[in-house]
Design a protein around this motif. Sequence first.
Motif, PDB file in Angstrom:
ATOM      1  N   GLU A 159      93.050 -26.415   4.844  1.00 36.52           N
ATOM      2  CA  GLU A 159      92.866 -27.626   3.816  1.00 36.52           C
ATOM      3  C   GLU A 159      92.754 -28.826   4.204  1.00 36.52           C
ATOM      4  OE1 GLU A 159      97.389 -28.695   2.541  1.00 36.52           O
ATOM      5  OE2 GLU A 159      96.835 -26.689   1.683  1.00 36.52           O
ATOM      6  N   ARG A 160      93.049 -29.150   5.551  1.00 34.91           N
ATOM      7  CA  ARG A 160      92.738 -30.637   6.005  1.00 34.91           C
ATOM      8  C   ARG A 160      91.452 -30.826   6.362  1.00 34.91           C
ATOM      9  NH1 ARG A 160      96.402 -31.282  10.650  1.00 34.91           N
ATOM     10  NH2 ARG A 160      95.898 -33.556  10.304  1.00 34.91           N
ATOM     11  N   ILE A 161      90.430 -29.795   6.869  1.00 39.18           N
ATOM     12  CA  ILE A 161      88.883 -29.977   6.775  1.00 39.18           C
ATOM     13  C   ILE A 161      88.248 -30.267   5.406  1.00 39.18           C
ATOM     14  CG2 ILE A 161      86.893 -28.749   7.928  1.00 39.18           C
ATOM     15  CD1 ILE A 161      89.028 -29.178   9.844  1.00 39.18           C
ATOM     16  N   ASN A 162      87.316 -31.467   5.733  1.00 43.01           N
ATOM     17  CA  ASN A 162      86.557 -31.938   4.706  1.00 43.01           C
ATOM     18  C   ASN A 162      85.332 -31.374   4.681  1.00 43.01           C
ATOM     19  OD1 ASN A 162      88.621 -32.973   2.709  1.00 43.01           O
ATOM     20  ND2 ASN A 162      88.919 -34.643   4.355  1.00 43.01           N
ATOM     21  N   VAL A 163      84.550 -31.529   3.798  1.00 45.82           N
ATOM     22  CA  VAL A 163      83.182 -31.216   3.775  1.00 45.82           C
ATOM     23  C   VAL A 163      82.416 -32.183   3.027  1.00 45.82           C
ATOM     24  CG1 VAL A 163      81.370 -29.402   3.047  1.00 45.82           C
ATOM     25  CG2 VAL A 163      83.233 -28.768   4.046  1.00 45.82           C
ATOM     26  N   ALA A 164      81.346 -32.747   3.686  1.00 40.30           N
ATOM     27  CA  ALA A 164      80.351 -33.634   3.076  1.00 40.30           C
ATOM     28  C   ALA A 164      79.142 -33.121   2.863  1.00 40.30           C
ATOM     29  CB  ALA A 164      80.349 -35.016   3.660  1.00 40.30           C
ATOM     30  N   CYS A 165      78.246 -33.438   1.785  1.00 37.55           N
ATOM     31  CA  CYS A 165      76.925 -32.681   1.712  1.00 37.55           C
ATOM     32  C   CYS A 165      76.164 -33.932   0.853  1.00 37.55           C
ATOM     33  CB  CYS A 165      77.019 -31.639   0.492  1.00 37.55           C
ATOM     34  SG  CYS A 165      75.201 -30.732   0.355  1.00 37.55           S
ATOM     35  N   GLY A 166      75.022 -34.194   1.334  1.00 35.06           N
ATOM     36  CA  GLY A 166      74.267 -35.367   1.002  1.00 35.06           C
ATOM     37  C   GLY A 166      74.773 -36.674   1.085  1.00 35.06           C
ATOM     38  N   GLY A 167      75.986 -36.635   1.929  1.00 40.47           N
ATOM     39  CA  GLY A 167      76.463 -38.074   2.216  1.00 40.47           C
ATOM     40  C   GLY A 167      77.847 -38.130   1.101  1.00 40.47           C
ATOM     41  N   LYS A 168      78.256 -37.202   0.539  1.00 40.62           N
ATOM     42  CA  LYS A 168      79.338 -37.161  -0.398  1.00 40.62           C
ATOM     43  C   LYS A 168      80.591 -36.305   0.142  1.00 40.62           C
ATOM     44  CE  LYS A 168      76.736 -39.154  -4.261  1.00 40.62           C
ATOM     45  NZ  LYS A 168      76.220 -39.077  -5.466  1.00 40.62           N
ATOM     46  N   VAL A 169      81.632 -36.687   0.185  1.00 41.84           N
ATOM     47  CA  VAL A 169      82.709 -35.719   0.443  1.00 41.84           C
ATOM     48  C   VAL A 169      83.091 -35.103  -0.924  1.00 41.84           C
ATOM     49  CG1 VAL A 169      85.056 -35.527   1.305  1.00 41.84           C
ATOM     50  CG2 VAL A 169      83.526 -37.177   2.253  1.00 41.84           C
ATOM     51  N   LEU A 170      83.110 -33.562  -0.819  1.00 40.70           N
ATOM     52  CA  LEU A 170      83.474 -32.784  -1.819  1.00 40.70           C
ATOM     53  C   LEU A 170      84.759 -32.638  -2.107  1.00 40.70           C
ATOM     54  CD1 LEU A 170      80.873 -29.831  -0.890  1.00 40.70           C
ATOM     55  CD2 LEU A 170      80.621 -31.727  -2.169  1.00 40.70           C
ATOM     56  N   ALA A 171      85.294 -32.859  -3.556  1.00 42.19           N
ATOM     57  CA  ALA A 171      86.685 -32.721  -3.714  1.00 42.19           C
ATOM     58  C   ALA A 171      87.293 -31.336  -3.698  1.00 42.19           C
ATOM     59  CB  ALA A 171      86.813 -33.043  -5.345  1.00 42.19           C
ATOM     60  N   VAL A 172      86.327 -30.540  -3.722  1.00 39.03           N
ATOM     61  CA  VAL A 172      86.581 -28.991  -3.474  1.00 39.03           C
ATOM     62  C   VAL A 172      85.451 -28.381  -2.832  1.00 39.03           C
ATOM     63  CG1 VAL A 172      86.975 -26.644  -4.689  1.00 39.03           C
ATOM     64  CG2 VAL A 172      87.563 -28.910  -5.804  1.00 39.03           C
ATOM     65  N   LYS A 173      85.687 -28.012  -1.548  1.00 36.36           N
ATOM     66  CA  LYS A 173      84.604 -27.735  -0.601  1.00 36.36           C
ATOM     67  C   LYS A 173      83.855 -26.322  -0.925  1.00 36.36           C
ATOM     68  CE  LYS A 173      88.048 -26.355   2.954  1.00 36.36           C
ATOM     69  NZ  LYS A 173      88.741 -26.869   4.090  1.00 36.36           N
ATOM     70  N   SER A 174      84.833 -25.428  -1.790  1.00 41.60           N
ATOM     71  CA  SER A 174      84.166 -24.322  -2.167  1.00 41.60           C
ATOM     72  C   SER A 174      83.044 -24.381  -3.199  1.00 41.60           C
ATOM     73  CB  SER A 174      85.321 -23.492  -3.004  1.00 41.60           C
ATOM     74  OG  SER A 174      85.812 -23.745  -3.906  1.00 41.60           O
ATOM     75  N   GLU A 175      82.925 -25.639  -3.537  1.00 43.72           N
ATOM     76  CA  GLU A 175      81.625 -25.883  -4.595  1.00 43.72           C
ATOM     77  C   GLU A 175      80.617 -26.457  -3.686  1.00 43.72           C
ATOM     78  OE1 GLU A 175      83.298 -28.789  -7.239  1.00 43.72           O
ATOM     79  OE2 GLU A 175      84.612 -27.361  -8.177  1.00 43.72           O
ATOM     80  N   LEU A 176      80.485 -26.384  -2.500  1.00 40.15           N
ATOM     81  CA  LEU A 176      79.244 -26.597  -1.688  1.00 40.15           C
ATOM     82  C   LEU A 176      78.003 -25.768  -2.348  1.00 40.15           C
ATOM     83  CD1 LEU A 176      77.846 -27.873   0.768  1.00 40.15           C
ATOM     84  CD2 LEU A 176      78.618 -25.691   1.902  1.00 40.15           C
ATOM     85  N   MET A 177      77.090 -26.601  -2.390  1.00 40.05           N
ATOM     86  CA  MET A 177      75.595 -26.056  -2.777  1.00 40.05           C
ATOM     87  C   MET A 177      74.743 -26.926  -2.358  1.00 40.05           C
ATOM     88  SD  MET A 177      73.930 -23.530  -3.889  1.00 40.05           S
ATOM     89  CE  MET A 177      75.207 -22.581  -4.651  1.00 40.05           C
ATOM     90  N   ALA A 178      74.551 -26.656  -0.729  1.00 33.15           N
ATOM     91  CA  ALA A 178      73.219 -27.455  -0.171  1.00 33.15           C
ATOM     92  C   ALA A 178      71.938 -26.919  -0.646  1.00 33.15           C
ATOM     93  CB  ALA A 178      73.453 -27.465   1.283  1.00 33.15           C
ATOM     94  N   GLN A 179      71.163 -27.901  -0.598  1.00 37.27           N
ATOM     95  CA  GLN A 179      69.675 -27.746  -0.803  1.00 37.27           C
ATOM     96  C   GLN A 179      68.831 -28.148   0.207  1.00 37.27           C
ATOM     97  OE1 GLN A 179      68.785 -25.936  -3.518  1.00 37.27           O
ATOM     98  NE2 GLN A 179      71.126 -26.073  -4.374  1.00 37.27           N
ATOM     99  N   ASP A 180      67.616 -27.773   0.079  1.00 41.63           N
ATOM    100  CA  ASP A 180      66.698 -28.054   1.285  1.00 41.63           C
ATOM    101  C   ASP A 180      66.674 -29.873   1.673  1.00 41.63           C
ATOM    102  OD1 ASP A 180      64.531 -27.696   2.882  1.00 41.63           O
ATOM    103  OD2 ASP A 180      63.244 -28.593   1.489  1.00 41.63           O
ATOM    104  N   GLY A 181      66.712 -29.845   2.793  1.00 42.17           N
ATOM    105  CA  GLY A 181      67.032 -31.240   3.422  1.00 42.17           C
ATOM    106  C   GLY A 181      68.225 -31.897   3.517  1.00 42.17           C
ATOM    107  N   ASP A 182      69.309 -31.061   2.811  1.00 45.70           N
ATOM    108  CA  ASP A 182      70.812 -31.709   2.715  1.00 45.70           C
ATOM    109  C   ASP A 182      71.236 -31.636   4.087  1.00 45.70           C
ATOM    110  OD1 ASP A 182      70.868 -32.475  -0.012  1.00 45.70           O
ATOM    111  OD2 ASP A 182      71.979 -30.498  -0.542  1.00 45.70           O
ATOM    112  N   GLU A 183      71.990 -32.657   4.322  1.00 42.85           N
ATOM    113  CA  GLU A 183      72.859 -32.512   5.699  1.00 42.85           C
ATOM    114  C   GLU A 183      74.406 -32.124   5.102  1.00 42.85           C
ATOM    115  OE1 GLU A 183      72.687 -35.479   9.178  1.00 42.85           O
ATOM    116  OE2 GLU A 183      74.218 -36.115   8.012  1.00 42.85           O
ATOM    117  N   VAL A 184      74.851 -31.181   5.884  1.00 44.38           N
ATOM    118  CA  VAL A 184      76.258 -30.753   5.420  1.00 44.38           C
ATOM    119  C   VAL A 184      77.224 -31.061   6.775  1.00 44.38           C
ATOM    120  CG1 VAL A 184      78.066 -28.692   5.012  1.00 44.38           C
ATOM    121  CG2 VAL A 184      75.588 -28.891   3.927  1.00 44.38           C
TER     122      VAL A 184
END
Length: 80
Positions: A46-71
């Motif tokens: 739970e201490r690991i965070n995920v950012a997609c497209g420059g925004k930190v996700l509140a819930v990492k399981s909601e990750l949905m990266a699209q073409d060109g995104d940086e995770v």
Amino acid sequence: MTARILFLGPLADLAGAAEMQAQTPLDWAGLLSLVNAETKAELQNERINVACGGKVLAVKSELMAQDGDEVALLPPVSGG
């Protein structure tokens, strides 16, 4: 169609690389399926965070990266 996955700090050592490319769309389960067992276990911490497209996700399981995104996979920060 790919996304760039960045393993920051000690996560790069676990993953064996600082970054990788992944086919999109990429969800959380898909990301976990791409990494080794040790990295997968650490990413589920739970201490690991995920950012997609420059925004930190509140819930990492909601990750949905699209073409060109940086995770970015962000380990806990320490310091003073």
